[in-house]
Design a protein around this motif. Structure first.
Motif, PDB file in Angstrom:
ATOM      1  N   ALA A 630       6.960  66.804  39.664  1.00 33.88           N
ATOM      2  CA  ALA A 630       6.609  66.020  38.484  1.00 33.88           C
ATOM      3  C   ALA A 630       7.668  66.142  37.398  1.00 33.88           C
ATOM      4  O   ALA A 630       8.210  67.229  37.147  1.00 33.88           O
ATOM      5  CB  ALA A 630       5.254  66.467  37.928  1.00 33.88           C
ATOM      6  N   LYS A 631       7.967  65.004  36.771  1.00 37.05           N
ATOM      7  CA  LYS A 631       8.731  64.924  35.529  1.00 37.05           C
ATOM      8  C   LYS A 631       7.981  63.954  34.620  1.00 37.05           C
ATOM      9  O   LYS A 631       7.042  63.277  35.063  1.00 37.05           O
ATOM     10  CB  LYS A 631      10.166  64.467  35.807  1.00 37.05           C
ATOM     11  CG  LYS A 631      10.969  65.493  36.631  1.00 37.05           C
ATOM     12  CD  LYS A 631      12.437  65.162  36.695  1.00 37.05           C
ATOM     13  CE  LYS A 631      13.129  65.497  35.386  1.00 37.05           C
ATOM     14  NZ  LYS A 631      14.609  65.353  35.488  1.00 37.05           N
ATOM     15  N   PRO A 632       8.338  63.877  33.338  1.00 34.51           N
ATOM     16  CA  PRO A 632       7.554  63.025  32.431  1.00 34.51           C
ATOM     17  C   PRO A 632       7.426  61.570  32.875  1.00 34.51           C
ATOM     18  O   PRO A 632       6.394  60.938  32.614  1.00 34.51           O
ATOM     19  CB  PRO A 632       8.329  63.141  31.113  1.00 34.51           C
ATOM     20  CG  PRO A 632       8.976  64.490  31.179  1.00 34.51           C
ATOM     21  CD  PRO A 632       9.347  64.671  32.612  1.00 34.51           C
ATOM     22  N   ASP A 633       8.433  61.020  33.576  1.00 27.33           N
ATOM     23  CA  ASP A 633       8.378  59.600  33.921  1.00 27.33           C
ATOM     24  C   ASP A 633       8.073  59.344  35.399  1.00 27.33           C
ATOM     25  O   ASP A 633       8.165  58.212  35.857  1.00 27.33           O
ATOM     26  CB  ASP A 633       9.690  58.911  33.535  1.00 27.33           C
ATOM     27  CG  ASP A 633      10.901  59.579  34.167  1.00 27.33           C
ATOM     28  OD1 ASP A 633      10.745  60.681  34.734  1.00 27.33           O
ATOM     29  OD2 ASP A 633      11.999  58.996  34.095  1.00 27.33           O
ATOM     30  N   TRP A 634       7.706  60.375  36.161  1.00 29.70           N
ATOM     31  CA  TRP A 634       7.267  60.166  37.539  1.00 29.70           C
ATOM     32  C   TRP A 634       6.550  61.402  38.060  1.00 29.70           C
ATOM     33  O   TRP A 634       6.698  62.499  37.509  1.00 29.70           O
ATOM     34  CB  TRP A 634       8.428  59.791  38.462  1.00 29.70           C
ATOM     35  CG  TRP A 634       9.487  60.864  38.636  1.00 29.70           C
ATOM     36  CD1 TRP A 634      10.586  61.054  37.860  1.00 29.70           C
ATOM     37  CD2 TRP A 634       9.509  61.894  39.636  1.00 29.70           C
ATOM     38  NE1 TRP A 634      11.314  62.133  38.318  1.00 29.70           N
ATOM     39  CE2 TRP A 634      10.678  62.653  39.418  1.00 29.70           C
ATOM     40  CE3 TRP A 634       8.687  62.224  40.710  1.00 29.70           C
ATOM     41  CZ2 TRP A 634      11.020  63.744  40.207  1.00 29.70           C
ATOM     42  CZ3 TRP A 634       9.026  63.308  41.507  1.00 29.70           C
ATOM     43  CH2 TRP A 634      10.193  64.054  41.246  1.00 29.70           C
ATOM     44  N   HIS A 635       5.775  61.179  39.111  1.00 30.13           N
ATOM     45  CA  HIS A 635       5.013  62.281  39.702  1.00 30.13           C
ATOM     46  C   HIS A 635       4.752  61.954  41.167  1.00 30.13           C
ATOM     47  O   HIS A 635       4.499  60.799  41.523  1.00 30.13           O
ATOM     48  CB  HIS A 635       3.673  62.468  38.977  1.00 30.13           C
ATOM     49  CG  HIS A 635       2.772  63.495  39.605  1.00 30.13           C
ATOM     50  ND1 HIS A 635       2.881  64.831  39.329  1.00 30.13           N
ATOM     51  CD2 HIS A 635       1.754  63.376  40.495  1.00 30.13           C
ATOM     52  CE1 HIS A 635       1.969  65.496  40.028  1.00 30.13           C
ATOM     53  NE2 HIS A 635       1.268  64.625  40.745  1.00 30.13           N
ATOM     54  N   GLY A 664       6.163  56.096  36.537  1.00 27.21           N
ATOM     55  CA  GLY A 664       6.104  55.772  35.118  1.00 27.21           C
ATOM     56  C   GLY A 664       5.598  56.965  34.339  1.00 27.21           C
ATOM     57  O   GLY A 664       5.435  58.073  34.868  1.00 27.21           O
ATOM     58  N   GLY A 665       5.330  56.768  33.056  1.00 28.07           N
ATOM     59  CA  GLY A 665       4.892  57.834  32.173  1.00 28.07           C
ATOM     60  C   GLY A 665       3.480  58.301  32.469  1.00 28.07           C
ATOM     61  O   GLY A 665       2.841  57.851  33.423  1.00 28.07           O
ATOM     62  N   PRO A 666       2.953  59.198  31.617  1.00 31.35           N
ATOM     63  CA  PRO A 666       1.637  59.789  31.872  1.00 31.35           C
ATOM     64  C   PRO A 666       0.507  58.772  31.973  1.00 31.35           C
ATOM     65  O   PRO A 666      -0.522  59.057  32.602  1.00 31.35           O
ATOM     66  CB  PRO A 666       1.439  60.714  30.665  1.00 31.35           C
ATOM     67  CG  PRO A 666       2.811  61.000  30.164  1.00 31.35           C
ATOM     68  CD  PRO A 666       3.615  59.774  30.439  1.00 31.35           C
ATOM     69  N   ASP A 667       0.660  57.607  31.354  1.00 29.02           N
ATOM     70  CA  ASP A 667      -0.411  56.610  31.392  1.00 29.02           C
ATOM     71  C   ASP A 667      -0.333  55.689  32.603  1.00 29.02           C
ATOM     72  O   ASP A 667      -1.242  54.879  32.829  1.00 29.02           O
ATOM     73  CB  ASP A 667      -0.376  55.765  30.107  1.00 29.02           C
ATOM     74  CG  ASP A 667      -0.650  56.604  28.865  1.00 29.02           C
ATOM     75  OD1 ASP A 667      -1.392  57.600  28.990  1.00 29.02           O
ATOM     76  OD2 ASP A 667      -0.112  56.274  27.785  1.00 29.02           O
ATOM     77  N   ALA A 668       0.737  55.786  33.385  1.00 28.28           N
ATOM     78  CA  ALA A 668       0.849  54.947  34.581  1.00 28.28           C
ATOM     79  C   ALA A 668      -0.173  55.411  35.619  1.00 28.28           C
ATOM     80  O   ALA A 668      -0.478  56.598  35.725  1.00 28.28           O
ATOM     81  CB  ALA A 668       2.255  55.030  35.154  1.00 28.28           C
TER      82      ALA A 668
END
Length: 687
Positions: A630-635, A664-668
């Motif tokens: 995980a990174k802020p823009d993908w998981h 994408g970010g946390p809301d994706a």
């Protein structure tokens, strides 16, 4: 990310912020003849150029240079670059962020790609054209296998904890028997490894589609390995032992007495015609400079630098004057599952086999007075639960505990030690037996028994009786007809102290190392017609063998993540009512960690082995893996399960994988990328 000639090159991710002075690092692609590209990281002197080319060192394996091996890579590749080499790390096809699909370990595609990588490295303007190759385990395997294919540019290799025999000295079979503990667990491990995604930072916005295609192509390997229960062409491929004469590169082979591949070092020193040297220390399945148990560590990088400077630069570094085999001899110590450092000493052999080793042979019944006559061997099926880990990595519970319980489940022969002596080499036990069943496998352990009764495992060997005349054969026993079983124990270096006893323990079961046959045999052993041959090392000097203290580059600064609920690393339980024994293991590959580039990597694995003491068909091996990146823009996260069972006629293998991605970010939203189940039934032949 682009190829070497493009003006734009991706910044290497997951590497230290600081490098040794005069060293740079960059990532690139190496193109393959069919258009696929392999993800590559190159550490090199900043001065390396067409006017000042340097030799090249290659490490080539599937374990993800962007994350999983990054801590280990950071310790050695920059160090080599600081000493004048371009040191290159390549992920094989279909692994890490490399293009394509993984098909099998050491496949023809992998080796052809390896030859193309070597040729590409030799052709670069900053390269002198001289290439060396090094690696541990998989990287050591393919270094040796590529050396056997003799590409012109490959001048020298350093192979660590690897083998020249893929059938009888790897993770699939031992003595012609299915290696239950790793046939199942390593197959499950690679299924989970190969289910992980490429890194979005490397492959770009289409990473989820690339991952989906990889998952669609991924297949469990355990059924493939089980389909080849004899040493056939499948195993001959990639086995350097098929033609030692094909190796032209200089070979430095390194192993450890706590590693299962140590026999290969002795064979290579004895058989390779090219320049060859061997080093065997007390180590586990690790590079011997990392400070991992058991020590003592050595200045391994400095030792390899002498090797590279001689064979890639032509410098006179004195390596040709080193003993053919430098070996540590362990002192006898109380049994323990972890030794921070072993007591012992270094010795040197001018050749292998060595004139300083003499064979001492005796009838097996001489070990107990010779008056007892034939004995029955019919061990409970759970014999072997105290075998320890097949691949010790330096963890707290890896090594075998006190063997007294195992000895009680075996038939034992003791030799009182009246005068201290050393063993160095291979112990051979020839067992004269008859069996009431056509299928039987015998395990022989050599233990050092202290005056207080504590029993320390020194080494062991296994033989599937159907392979007594060759690993490529299936010759069932004829019930009631005498047969000789030559059981070759894995090589050892060990000192027996006066007042101790040398114990030979024979069992007909060894779970979960050995997968049991579908029927349980009772074996009658004739000690008077059986023999024990011991390789006794006769020289007491240390032969001047010395090593420097370890050096490494500054390791990657990672933060370890402690699990919320940490389970015991290794437990053995017994259900008294059902007679079932359960071995539950955390393989301890490294767990969760946070990398300097912000990657949060989580890894949780558990292996479980079950068997009833009276039923060989109750054997069951299962593994589960849970992995997150995980990174802020993908998981990305992956869950796999693997289970192996067998009846008298077939092995049954079930593997499942589920994978999810958030692009994408946390809301994706998180989406399901794949959900698959593989069910395979493999007929039993000789195993």
């Amino acid at each position: 990310m682009t190829d070497e000639h493009d003006p734009v090159t991706l910044t290497a991710i997951g590497v230290p912020d600081t490098l040794p002075p005069g060293v740079r690092v960059r990532d690139t692609w190496i193109p393959m003849p069919d258009g696929a590209r392999l993800h590559t990281r190159i550490w090199s002197p900043t001065s390396a150029s067409s006017s000042a080319p340097v030799p090249v060192l290659l490490e080539y394996l599937p374990y993800r240079l962007d994350d999983w091996t990054a801590p280990r890579d950071s310790e050695r590749h920059p160090w080599y670059a600081a000493h004048g080499y371009a040191s290159v790390r390549v992920d094989i096809r279909g692994t890490g962020s490399s293009d394509g699909f993984f098909d099998d370990e050491y496949s023809e595609q992998e080796l052809r790609d390896g030859e193309a990588v070597i040729a590409w490295l030799a052709e670069q303007e900053w390269s002198t054209g001289a290439v060396g190759m090094f690696g541990i385990s998989w990287g050591g395997f393919n270094a040796l296998q590529l050396a056997a294919r003799a590409p012109e540019a490959l001048k020298a290799i350093v192979t660590v904890c690897s083998t020249d025999d893929r059938y009888d000295n790897d993770v699939h079979y031992v003595g012609g028997a299915v290696l239950g503990i790793d046939m199942a667990a390593w197959g499950a491990t690679m299924f989970a490894f190969n289910s992980r995604p490429p890194r979005p930072e490397v492959v770009g916005p289409g990473w989820v589609d690339r991952w989906r295609a990889r998952l669609d192509a991924n297949r469990p390997m355990t059924p493939v390995w089980l389909a080849h229960q004899e040493r056939d062409d499948y195993w001959r491929h990639g086995s350097a032992a098929e033609d030692y004469g094909g190796i032209r590169a200089a070979v430095l082979a390194v192993g450890g007495w706590a590693d299962p591949y140590r026999d290969a070092v002795l064979r290579l020193v004895a058989e390779v015609d090219a320049p060859v040297k061997g080093i065997v220390g007390p180590w586990s399945h690790q590079y011997p400079d990392r400070g991992l148990a058991p020590g003592p560590s050595i200045g391994f990088l400095q030792e390899t630098l002498r090797w590279w400077d001689r064979w890639l630069r032509g410098a006179d570094t004195g390596v040709e004057g080193d003993p053919a085999l430098r070996s540590w001899i362990n002192e006898g110590e109380a049994p323990a599952t972890h030794y921070a450092s072993r007591r012992g000493r270094w010795v040197g052999a001018e050749a292998w086999p060595s004139a300083a080793t003499t064979e001492h042979s005796m009838p097996l019944d001489a070990l107990r007075g010779g008056a007892d006559g034939p004995v029955l061997v019919r061990s409970p099926q759970h014999t072997g639960v105290d075998a320890g880990r097949f691949f010790p990595f330096g963890n707290a519970t890896d090594l075998p505990p006190d063997q007294r319980a195992e000895d009680g489940r075996s038939v034992c022969f003791d030799l009182p030690v009246t005068e201290a002596f050393d063993l160095l080499g291979t112990v051979l036990v020839r067992l004269a037996v008859t069996s009431d069943q056509p299928r039987a496998t015998l395990t022989v352990r050599l233990c050092d028994v202290a005056p207080d009764g504590a029993s320390t495992l020194v080494t062991r060997g296994v033989l599937n009786a159907a392979k007594r005349d060759g690993m490529d054969r299936d010759d069932p026993l004829v019930p009631g007809t005498p047969a000789e079983l030559p059981v070759r124990l894995v090589a050892t270096g060990h000192r027996f102290a006066a007042g101790h006893r040398l114990r030979i323990a024979v069992s007909s079961s060894y779970w979960p190392w050995v997968w049991p046959h579908g029927t349980e045999a009772t074996v009658t052993l004739d000690p008077a017609a059986s023999t024990l041959s011991l390789p006794v090392w006769t020289r007491q000097t240390d032969d001047g063998v010395r090593f420097e203290e370890p050096e490494r580059s500054e390791p990657l600064a990672i933060e370890r993540i402690t699990p919320t609920e940490a389970l015991p690393q290794r437990t053995v339980t017994h259900d008294v009512e059902t007679g079932e024994w359960t071995l539950d293991v955390d393989p301890g590959y490294g767990g969760g960690r946070v990398y300097p580039d912000g990657l949060v990597f989580t890894e949780d694995a558990r292996e479980t082995y079950r068997i009833r003491s009276d039923d060989p068909t109750s054997a069951r091996a299962s593994s589960r893996w849970s992995i997150g990146l995980a990174k802020p823009d993908w998981h990305a996260r992956v869950e796999t399960t693997s289970e192996l069972t067998a009846d008298a006629d077939a092995f049954h293998v079930v593997n499942t994988v589920r994978a999810w991605a958030r692009d994408g970010g946390p809301d994706a939203p998180e989406t399901l990328v794949a959900e698959q189940t593989f069910v395979d039934d493999v007929p039993r032949t000789s195993a």
